[in-house]
Structure formats: structure tokens, C-alpha cells
Design a protein around this motif. Structure first.
Motif, PDB file in Angstrom:
ATOM      1  N   ASN A 186     121.286  35.602  68.658  1.00  0.00           N
ATOM      2  CA  ASN A 186     122.431  34.693  68.520  1.00  0.00           C
ATOM      3  C   ASN A 186     123.115  34.835  67.169  1.00  0.00           C
ATOM      4  O   ASN A 186     124.303  34.520  67.039  1.00  0.00           O
ATOM      5  CB  ASN A 186     121.967  33.247  68.716  1.00  0.00           C
ATOM      6  CG  ASN A 186     121.590  32.954  70.157  1.00  0.00           C
ATOM      7  OD1 ASN A 186     122.169  33.508  71.081  1.00  0.00           O
ATOM      8  ND2 ASN A 186     120.598  32.099  70.357  1.00  0.00           N
ATOM      9  N   ARG A 188     123.610  37.715  65.691  1.00  0.00           N
ATOM     10  CA  ARG A 188     124.324  38.986  65.631  1.00  0.00           C
ATOM     11  C   ARG A 188     125.390  39.147  66.716  1.00  0.00           C
ATOM     12  O   ARG A 188     126.241  40.023  66.618  1.00  0.00           O
ATOM     13  CB  ARG A 188     123.327  40.155  65.742  1.00  0.00           C
ATOM     14  CG  ARG A 188     122.370  40.251  64.565  1.00  0.00           C
ATOM     15  CD  ARG A 188     121.622  41.569  64.594  1.00  0.00           C
ATOM     16  NE  ARG A 188     120.783  41.725  63.416  1.00  0.00           N
ATOM     17  CZ  ARG A 188     120.112  42.836  63.114  1.00  0.00           C
ATOM     18  NH1 ARG A 188     120.200  43.882  63.924  1.00  0.00           N
ATOM     19  NH2 ARG A 188     119.363  42.897  62.037  1.00  0.00           N
ATOM     20  N   PHE A 189     125.311  38.329  67.769  1.00  0.00           N
ATOM     21  CA  PHE A 189     126.239  38.482  68.883  1.00  0.00           C
ATOM     22  C   PHE A 189     126.903  37.152  69.202  1.00  0.00           C
ATOM     23  O   PHE A 189     126.379  36.090  68.878  1.00  0.00           O
ATOM     24  CB  PHE A 189     125.500  38.993  70.135  1.00  0.00           C
ATOM     25  CG  PHE A 189     124.852  40.338  69.969  1.00  0.00           C
ATOM     26  CD1 PHE A 189     125.564  41.495  70.217  1.00  0.00           C
ATOM     27  CD2 PHE A 189     123.528  40.435  69.558  1.00  0.00           C
ATOM     28  CE1 PHE A 189     124.967  42.736  70.076  1.00  0.00           C
ATOM     29  CE2 PHE A 189     122.922  41.675  69.412  1.00  0.00           C
ATOM     30  CZ  PHE A 189     123.641  42.828  69.656  1.00  0.00           C
ATOM     31  N   GLU A 190     128.072  37.235  69.852  1.00  0.00           N
ATOM     32  CA  GLU A 190     128.692  36.027  70.377  1.00  0.00           C
ATOM     33  C   GLU A 190     127.815  35.461  71.484  1.00  0.00           C
ATOM     34  O   GLU A 190     126.985  36.163  72.057  1.00  0.00           O
ATOM     35  CB  GLU A 190     130.094  36.345  70.910  1.00  0.00           C
ATOM     36  CG  GLU A 190     131.076  36.783  69.832  1.00  0.00           C
ATOM     37  CD  GLU A 190     132.458  37.020  70.405  1.00  0.00           C
ATOM     38  OE1 GLU A 190     132.615  36.888  71.640  1.00  0.00           O
ATOM     39  OE2 GLU A 190     133.370  37.349  69.627  1.00  0.00           O
ATOM     40  N   TYR A 191     128.043  34.163  71.809  1.00  0.00           N
ATOM     41  CA  TYR A 191     127.099  33.475  72.687  1.00  0.00           C
ATOM     42  C   TYR A 191     126.965  34.153  74.045  1.00  0.00           C
ATOM     43  O   TYR A 191     125.846  34.347  74.541  1.00  0.00           O
ATOM     44  CB  TYR A 191     127.521  32.019  72.882  1.00  0.00           C
ATOM     45  CG  TYR A 191     126.475  31.226  73.631  1.00  0.00           C
ATOM     46  CD1 TYR A 191     125.339  30.764  72.975  1.00  0.00           C
ATOM     47  CD2 TYR A 191     126.606  30.976  74.992  1.00  0.00           C
ATOM     48  CE1 TYR A 191     124.361  30.063  73.656  1.00  0.00           C
ATOM     49  CE2 TYR A 191     125.633  30.282  75.685  1.00  0.00           C
ATOM     50  CZ  TYR A 191     124.514  29.820  75.016  1.00  0.00           C
ATOM     51  OH  TYR A 191     123.539  29.137  75.693  1.00  0.00           O
ATOM     52  N   GLU A 192     128.076  34.542  74.658  1.00  0.00           N
ATOM     53  CA  GLU A 192     128.002  35.135  76.001  1.00  0.00           C
ATOM     54  C   GLU A 192     127.276  36.466  75.982  1.00  0.00           C
ATOM     55  O   GLU A 192     126.430  36.739  76.849  1.00  0.00           O
ATOM     56  CB  GLU A 192     129.406  35.304  76.584  1.00  0.00           C
ATOM     57  CG  GLU A 192     129.405  35.835  78.007  1.00  0.00           C
ATOM     58  CD  GLU A 192     130.788  35.843  78.636  1.00  0.00           C
ATOM     59  OE1 GLU A 192     130.982  36.584  79.623  1.00  0.00           O
ATOM     60  OE2 GLU A 192     131.667  35.097  78.154  1.00  0.00           O
ATOM     61  N   GLY A 194     125.142  37.408  73.690  1.00  0.00           N
ATOM     62  CA  GLY A 194     123.753  37.099  73.368  1.00  0.00           C
ATOM     63  C   GLY A 194     122.983  36.587  74.573  1.00  0.00           C
ATOM     64  O   GLY A 194     121.816  36.921  74.763  1.00  0.00           O
TER      65      GLY A 194
END
Length: 262
Positions: A186, A188-192, A194
Motif C-alpha cells: 500500500n 508503493r502502489f495506489e489502492y486499486e 495494491g
């Protein structure tokens, strides 16, 4: 040794430990996600309402169905029939339902009475509500039912005294690993994106649970077959010895044979 597990027991013990680890890993990942989905969509106050009016009835229905299935299915088929739908739902949610959330969710309703606001929000975001219910069910089914039922079926009483405390130790590692993994993804990435990654991990862990389950079943089958073969061999040897008689009886029979010849 350091662990109260004999070397010959390592394969079955560590397979059971992996099964517990994967099960708790799934539960921890899903628990964190379900809370986030409900809090951001319906508010934290909706969780208590959801638990009482949705989760409890769903749990009752599930265990009634499970009891019915257990009377007609073998234990192996029952385990797979229980575990696979959970993993399939998580995959469906992460890869299909959540990306389509803006399309499949209901439109916002105006002038909703205060007493019905929780219910309306939970109905509006129905896929999040379903995710929460399924995850709560898995928390009641994964380790308490599926894992311990399998362990109690295959682990002997003497082994259980040595193994069970260690199972809990391995199980306690899963929330730590799951929490650190979730935080890393979470962060390092956007929620979707991730969520897709975490869903892939849940599916992989679910596959690990199934693989571990059928592996310990094969080990137990091999152990039972070896014991049966050893018992049959011992019985055959005893029967042969009984048919031939004891050495003293054989010597006496030889003496009688000589007397008869004379």
C-alpha cells in the motif's frame, strides 16, 4: 533437539505449520481490507450494525449448510468444497468487482431516514458488504474449523502434546508477515493496484492451504499403509511360525520320526 519434533516427523509437521500460516495470512489480509472498505464507504459506525444483522445470520446459515455437507461428503471433498469458494470470491472481488465498483454499486439515495442510513449505505456498496461478511466467515472457518479438524483427525495424542504449541508459534508469524506485506504494497502502489497484488497473494496462500491439506493427507495415507503392511507381515510371520511349530516341537517331531523308522 531444540524442537520437540522428531526428524522423521518433519515433513508432516512443517506441512501442517505451513497450512496454519497460510490460513492466518489470508485472514489477516482480508481483515485489514474489509475494515477499510466499510469505514470509507459506510462509516465506522456501520460495522456494529453489519456484525449483528448480517454476519451473525450468515454464520448461522453457513454452519447449517456445513453440517449438512459433512453428512454427505468425504472429509477431503468437504475441505475443498469449503475452502475453494472463499478463495474464488476473493479473486472475483479483487480482479472484477472492485475495478467495476462505480458501475455495479447502487446510486446514492436522497432523504434517507437517520435510522436506516447504515442499511442504505451497506446496500448501496453491496460488494464491500459482501466482502466483509465473507471475511468474517473465513475468520470463523479457516483455523477454528478447517485447520484444527484436519489436525485432530491426523495427529496422534502423543504428537499433539508436542506439536500443537508449535503450531501456534508458526501461526503467530502470519499476522506479522501479512501486516508488513500489506504496508509495503500500500505504500508503493495506489489502492486499486495494491488490492490486486494483495488479492493475488491471498489466492496464492489459498492454493498453499489446499496443497498443504492434500499433502498431509497423502502422508497420513502412506503412514497408514506402511503400518498395515508391517502388521500384515508380522501376522504372516507369526502364522508361519505357528504352522511350523516351535524349535522344541520341531526337535520332538524329528525324534518321533526316527522312532517310527526304527
Amino acid at each position: 533437539g531444540i524442537m520437540p519434533v522428531y526428524k522423521k516427523e518433519f515433513p508432516m509437521f512443517f506441512t501442517f505449520a505451513a497450512m496454519m500460516f497460510f490460513t492466518i495470512f489470508i485472514f489477516t489480509m482480508a481483515r485489514d481490507t474489509k475494515d477499510t472498505l466499510i469505514v470509507t464507504s459506510a462509516g465506522a459506525e456501520a460495522i456494529a450494525f453489519l456484525k449483528v444483522y448480517f454476519v451473525i445470520p450468515a454464520s448461522m446459515l453457513f454452519f447449517l449448510l456445513y453440517a449438512k455437507m459433512s453428512s454427505v461428503l468425504s472429509k477431503r471433498v468437504l475441505f475443498a468444497s469449503t475452502m475453494i469458494p472463499f478463495i474464488a470470491f476473493y479473486a472475483l472481488f479483487g480482479f472484477v468487482l472492485y475495478p467495476l465498483r462505480n458501475t455495479i454499486h447502487l446510486a446514492e439515495m436522497a432523504n434517507v431516514p437517520q435510522g436506516l442510513s447504515y442499511l442504505v449505505k451497506l446496500a448501496q456498496y453491496w460488494s464491500f458488504t459482501l466482502y466483509y461478511i465473507v471475511s468474517e466467515l473465513f475468520g470463523s472457518v479457516g483455523v477454528p474449523l478447517l485447520f484444527w479438524q484436519t489436525a485432530n483427525d491426523l495427529v496422534g495424542v502423543e504428537q499433539a502434546k508436542r506439536w500443537y504449541p508449535l503450531f501456534s508459534t508458526f501461526g503467530n508469524l502470519a499476522p506479522i508477515v501479512a501486516g508488513q506485506t500489506s504496508a509495503l504494497v500500500n505504500g508503493r502502489f495506489e489502492y486499486e493496484a495494491g488490492l490486486r497484488i494483495l488479492t493475488a497473494m491471498i489466492v496464492a496462500a489459498g492454493s498453499g492451504v489446499l496443497f498443504s491439506f492434500f499433502s498431509v493427507q497423502r502422508m497420513a495415507d502412506a503412514e497408514r499403509a506402511a503400518k498395515a503392511a508391517a502388521a500384515a507381515q508380522a501376522a504372516a510371520a507369526a502364522a508361519a511360525q505357528s504352522a511350523a511349530g516351535s524349535p522344541a516341537q520341531q526337535q520332538q517331531q524329528q525324534q518321533w520320526s526316527r522312532c517310527d523308522e526304527r
